[in-house]
Write a protein that holds these residues in place. Structure first.
Motif, PDB file in Angstrom:
ATOM      1  N   LYS A  14       1.036  -0.843  -0.327  1.00 22.16           N
ATOM      2  CA  LYS A  14       0.331  -0.225  -0.043  1.00 22.16           C
ATOM      3  C   LYS A  14       0.798   1.468  -0.205  1.00 22.16           C
ATOM      4  O   LYS A  14       1.480   1.449   0.885  1.00 22.16           O
ATOM      5  CB  LYS A  14      -0.345  -0.080   0.899  1.00 22.16           C
ATOM      6  N   ILE A  15       0.977   1.861  -1.191  1.00 24.26           N
ATOM      7  CA  ILE A  15       2.257   3.137  -1.688  1.00 24.26           C
ATOM      8  C   ILE A  15       1.718   3.607  -2.237  1.00 24.26           C
ATOM      9  O   ILE A  15       0.522   3.754  -2.851  1.00 24.26           O
ATOM     10  CB  ILE A  15       3.047   2.221  -2.526  1.00 24.26           C
ATOM     11  N   LYS A  16       1.445   5.026  -1.455  1.00 26.99           N
ATOM     12  CA  LYS A  16       0.799   6.365  -2.545  1.00 26.99           C
ATOM     13  C   LYS A  16       2.092   6.792  -3.456  1.00 26.99           C
ATOM     14  O   LYS A  16       3.094   7.302  -2.592  1.00 26.99           O
ATOM     15  CB  LYS A  16       0.652   7.125  -1.146  1.00 26.99           C
ATOM     16  N   LEU A  17       2.148   7.350  -4.190  1.00 29.46           N
ATOM     17  CA  LEU A  17       3.264   7.712  -5.525  1.00 29.46           C
ATOM     18  C   LEU A  17       2.381   8.265  -5.977  1.00 29.46           C
ATOM     19  O   LEU A  17       1.213   8.799  -6.129  1.00 29.46           O
ATOM     20  CB  LEU A  17       3.317   6.489  -6.771  1.00 29.46           C
ATOM     21  N   SER A  18       3.213  10.373  -5.314  1.00 28.63           N
ATOM     22  CA  SER A  18       2.975  11.387  -6.192  1.00 28.63           C
ATOM     23  C   SER A  18       2.110  12.079  -5.899  1.00 28.63           C
ATOM     24  O   SER A  18       1.336  12.459  -6.583  1.00 28.63           O
ATOM     25  CB  SER A  18       3.253  10.954  -6.870  1.00 28.63           C
ATOM     26  N   SER A  19       1.137  10.962  -4.748  1.00 29.46           N
ATOM     27  CA  SER A  19      -0.150  11.411  -4.671  1.00 29.46           C
ATOM     28  C   SER A  19      -1.266  11.527  -5.599  1.00 29.46           C
ATOM     29  O   SER A  19      -2.282  11.620  -5.289  1.00 29.46           O
ATOM     30  CB  SER A  19      -0.314  13.193  -3.837  1.00 29.46           C
ATOM     31  N   ASN A  55       5.754   6.594   0.597  1.00 30.67           N
ATOM     32  CA  ASN A  55       4.931   7.541   1.020  1.00 30.67           C
ATOM     33  C   ASN A  55       4.588   8.667   1.609  1.00 30.67           C
ATOM     34  O   ASN A  55       4.715   9.745   2.473  1.00 30.67           O
ATOM     35  CB  ASN A  55       4.559   6.327   2.153  1.00 30.67           C
ATOM     36  N   GLU A  56       6.283   8.733   1.838  1.00 35.36           N
ATOM     37  CA  GLU A  56       7.022  10.467   2.235  1.00 35.36           C
ATOM     38  C   GLU A  56       6.870  11.451   1.567  1.00 35.36           C
ATOM     39  O   GLU A  56       7.251  12.121   2.295  1.00 35.36           O
ATOM     40  CB  GLU A  56       7.947   9.905   3.198  1.00 35.36           C
ATOM     41  N   ILE A  57       6.976  10.789  -0.125  1.00 38.37           N
ATOM     42  CA  ILE A  57       7.785  12.770  -0.951  1.00 38.37           C
ATOM     43  C   ILE A  57       6.267  12.572  -1.897  1.00 38.37           C
ATOM     44  O   ILE A  57       5.753  11.777  -1.686  1.00 38.37           O
ATOM     45  CB  ILE A  57       8.606  11.865  -1.526  1.00 38.37           C
ATOM     46  N   PRO A  58       6.039  13.786  -1.535  1.00 42.15           N
ATOM     47  CA  PRO A  58       5.203  14.406  -2.144  1.00 42.15           C
ATOM     48  C   PRO A  58       4.955  14.633  -3.779  1.00 42.15           C
ATOM     49  O   PRO A  58       3.768  13.995  -4.428  1.00 42.15           O
ATOM     50  CB  PRO A  58       4.751  16.398  -2.234  1.00 42.15           C
ATOM     51  N   THR A  59       5.628  14.851  -4.299  1.00 39.71           N
ATOM     52  CA  THR A  59       5.517  13.801  -6.292  1.00 39.71           C
ATOM     53  C   THR A  59       7.078  13.573  -6.077  1.00 39.71           C
ATOM     54  O   THR A  59       7.789  13.779  -5.751  1.00 39.71           O
ATOM     55  CB  THR A  59       5.158  15.490  -6.661  1.00 39.71           C
TER      56      THR A  59
END
Length: 118
Positions: A14-19, A55-59
């Motif tokens: 479960k990873i968010k990549l660049s929101s 998950n810690e980086i915005p873009t």
């Protein structure tokens, strides 16, 4: 000369990549082993831990495009007082599955001028 088929491991994540994208699967190839990076402590477990740091980086933007594939090169990933580089892309025709081509300690970058993205 017969070329060996690339070995892969696929994990749920479960990873968010660049929101923009929620990644549900992560496939790691054996390229890091064939390149000898496992001798530098690279393992599937380490790669999974590093990829969770997305998950810690915005873009994040792709470094280059090859054919219809955007190639991401994530540099200077801090972990346990070291920095790492990972090359990855979306698995073909998906937007929730990342394919990790290789990973290695950042200090090796000067020795490795090109990585085979095929």
């Amino acid at each position: 000369m017969i070329e060996k088929k690339e070995k892969t491991w696929t994990y749920p994540c479960k990873i968010k990549l660049s929101s923009s994208w929620e990644i549900r699967k992560l496939t790691i190839t054996d390229h890091y082993i064939r390149s000898g990076h496992d001798k530098h402590g690279i393992s599937n477990e380490l790669i999974r831990k590093l990829m969770n740091k997305l998950n810690e980086i915005p873009t994040m933007k792709p470094k280059k495009r090859i054919g219809n594939r955007d190639i991401y090169v994530w540099e200077r990933i801090p972990y346990n007082n070291k920095k790492y580089l990972i090359v990855f892309w979306f698995k073909d025709d998906t937007d929730n599955h990342l394919w990790v081509r290789t990973c290695y300690p950042q200090k090796l970058k000067k020795k490795l001028r090109e990585t085979n993205y095929k």
